[in-house]
Design an enzyme around this catalytic site. Structure first.
Site, PDB file in Angstrom:
ATOM      1  N   ASP A   1       0.807  -1.214   0.000  1.00 20.91           N
ATOM      2  CA  ASP A   1       0.000   0.000   0.000  1.00 20.91           C
ATOM      3  C   ASP A   1       0.842   1.267   0.000  1.00 20.91           C
ATOM      4  OD1 ASP A   1       0.908  -0.473   2.586  1.00 20.91           O
ATOM      5  OD2 ASP A   1      -1.070  -0.533   3.508  1.00 20.91           O
TER       6      ASP A   1
ATOM      7  N   ASP B   1       6.751   3.833   3.244  1.00 22.56           N
ATOM      8  CA  ASP B   1       6.883   4.818   4.321  1.00 22.56           C
ATOM      9  C   ASP B   1       8.347   4.862   4.750  1.00 22.56           C
ATOM     10  OD1 ASP B   1       6.391   6.579   6.379  1.00 22.56           O
ATOM     11  OD2 ASP B   1       5.504   5.094   7.704  1.00 22.56           O
TER      12      ASP B   1
ATOM     13  N   GLY C   1      10.134   2.277   4.408  1.00 24.76           N
ATOM     14  CA  GLY C   1      10.723   1.397   3.412  1.00 24.76           C
ATOM     15  C   GLY C   1      11.263   0.107   4.004  1.00 24.76           C
TER      16      GLY C   1
HETATM   17  P1  IMP Z   1       7.313   0.926   6.141  1.00 24.78           P
HETATM   18  O1  IMP Z   1       7.933  -0.398   6.450  1.00 24.78           O
HETATM   19  O2  IMP Z   1       7.627   1.966   7.183  1.00 24.78           O
HETATM   20  O3  IMP Z   1       7.551   1.443   4.746  1.00 24.78           O
HETATM   21  O4  IMP Z   1       5.763   0.816   6.358  1.00 24.78           O
HETATM   22  C1  IMP Z   1       4.996  -0.016   5.693  1.00 24.78           C
HETATM   23  C2  IMP Z   1       3.712  -0.331   6.413  1.00 24.78           C
HETATM   24  O5  IMP Z   1       3.344   0.613   7.453  1.00 24.78           O
HETATM   25  C3  IMP Z   1       2.643  -0.226   5.386  1.00 24.78           C
HETATM   26  O6  IMP Z   1       2.502  -1.435   4.679  1.00 24.78           O
HETATM   27  C4  IMP Z   1       1.439   0.123   6.215  1.00 24.78           C
HETATM   28  O7  IMP Z   1       0.851  -1.056   6.713  1.00 24.78           O
HETATM   29  C5  IMP Z   1       1.969   0.911   7.379  1.00 24.78           C
HETATM   30  N1  IMP Z   1       1.785   2.354   7.149  1.00 24.78           N
HETATM   31  C6  IMP Z   1       2.728   3.278   6.920  1.00 24.78           C
HETATM   32  N2  IMP Z   1       2.206   4.496   6.742  1.00 24.78           N
HETATM   33  C7  IMP Z   1       0.871   4.357   6.847  1.00 24.78           C
HETATM   34  C8  IMP Z   1      -0.247   5.277   6.770  1.00 24.78           C
HETATM   35  O8  IMP Z   1      -0.123   6.501   6.528  1.00 24.78           O
HETATM   36  N3  IMP Z   1      -1.483   4.740   6.937  1.00 24.78           N
HETATM   37  C9  IMP Z   1      -1.693   3.421   7.184  1.00 24.78           C
HETATM   38  N4  IMP Z   1      -0.684   2.525   7.263  1.00 24.78           N
HETATM   39  C10 IMP Z   1       0.585   2.999   7.112  1.00 24.78           C
HETATM   40 MG    MG Z   2       0.765  -2.914   5.543  1.00 26.80          MG
END
Ligand code: IMP
Ligand code: MG
Length: 172
Positions: free
Chosen positions: A94, A97, A99
Site C-alpha cells: 500500500d 513509508d 521502506g
Molecule cells: P514501512 O515499512 O515503514 O515502509 O511501512 C509499511 C507499512 O506501514 C505499510 O505497509 C502500512 O501497513 C503501514 N503504514 C505506513 N504508513 C501508513 C499510513 O499513513 N497509513 C496506514 N498505514 C501505514
Molecule cells: Mg501494511
C-alpha cells in the site's frame, strides 16, 4: 478526515500502472505478491489491469519495535507464498513509508531464486529514509501524513474507503 486522492484519480492511475506493467512483463512468467492486509484493494484492481497471464500470492508482514537501536524490525509470514523460483515477482504494497517492510521482503525473495524481484506501491511518502532502495512502480507521491482508505487502515478500520484521506488530529 481530509481527502487527498479521489477514487476516479486512483482508478485512472492504477489502470496506467497496469498498462506499464503489461508492457514491461510481456512474455515473462509473472507472479504478483501482495502484502497483507493493506495491499488487498490495490492488488485486486491492479491484476485486472494487467493484460497478461499471471499468478497471485499473498504474504504477511508486520513491523514491531525492536530492542535494537535501529528501531523497528520486520517479521515476515511466508506461509502463503507460492513457489517463485525462476519467476518474475512483483511485490505490491500500500505505502512506501520508512521502506523497511518492502526492503525486507525484496531481500527475502531474492533468496527464493526468483528470476527478478520488483515492487509496486500505491503511495510513496515524501520523507527522509535510511535506505537507498526504492520501489520500481508507484501511484502517487504524498506528503508525510498518516492516511487511510483504498486498503490503508487506522486500527484496522477505513480500509474499504474508495479514496485516500489524511487523518486529522480530531480523528485520532
Ligand atoms: P514501512 O515499512 O515503514 O515502509 O511501512 C509499511 C507499512 O506501514 C505499510 O505497509 C502500512 O501497513 C503501514 N503504514 C505506513 N504508513 C501508513 C499510513 O499513513 N497509513 C496506514 N498505514 C501505514
Ligand atoms: Mg501494511
Amino acid at each position: 478526515m481530509r481527502r487527498l486522492i479521489e477514487a476516479p484519480e486512483i482508478q485512472q492511475r492504477v489502470a496506467q500502472l497496469g498498462r506499464q506493467i503489461t508492457d514491461d512483463y510481456r512474455g515473462r512468467p509473472l507472479t504478483v505478491i501482495g502484502v497483507l492486509t493493506g495491499s488487498l484493494v490495490l492488488v485486486s484492481d491492479l491484476i485486472r489491469s494487467i493484460e497478461l497471464p499471471l499468478r497471485v500470492g499473498m504474504i504477511r508482514a508486520s513491523s514491531y519495535a525492536g530492542r535494537t537501536t535501529t528501531g523497528t524490525d520486520v517479521s515476515l509470514d511466508l506461509n502463503l507464498l507460492p513457489e517463485v523460483r525462476s519467476r518474475d515477482v512483483l511485490i505490491v504494497d500500500d505505502v512506501f513509508d520508512t521502506g523497511r517492510t518492502l526492503t525486507a521482503i525484496v531481500e527475502r525473495l531474492k533468496t527464493a531464486e526468483a528470476a527478478s524481484v520488483r515492487a509496486a506501491v500505491l503511495l510513496w511518502k515524501d520523507r527522509p529514509r535510511e535506505m537507498q532502495w526504492t520501489p520500481d512502480y508507484f501511484g502517487f507521491k504524498i506528503p508525510d501524513v498518516f492516511v487511510v482508505g483504498y486498503g490503508l487502515d487506522y486500527n484496522d478500520e477505513h480500509r474499504s474507503l474508495p479514496y485516500v484521506a489524511a487523518l486529522e488530529p480530531g480523528d485520532l
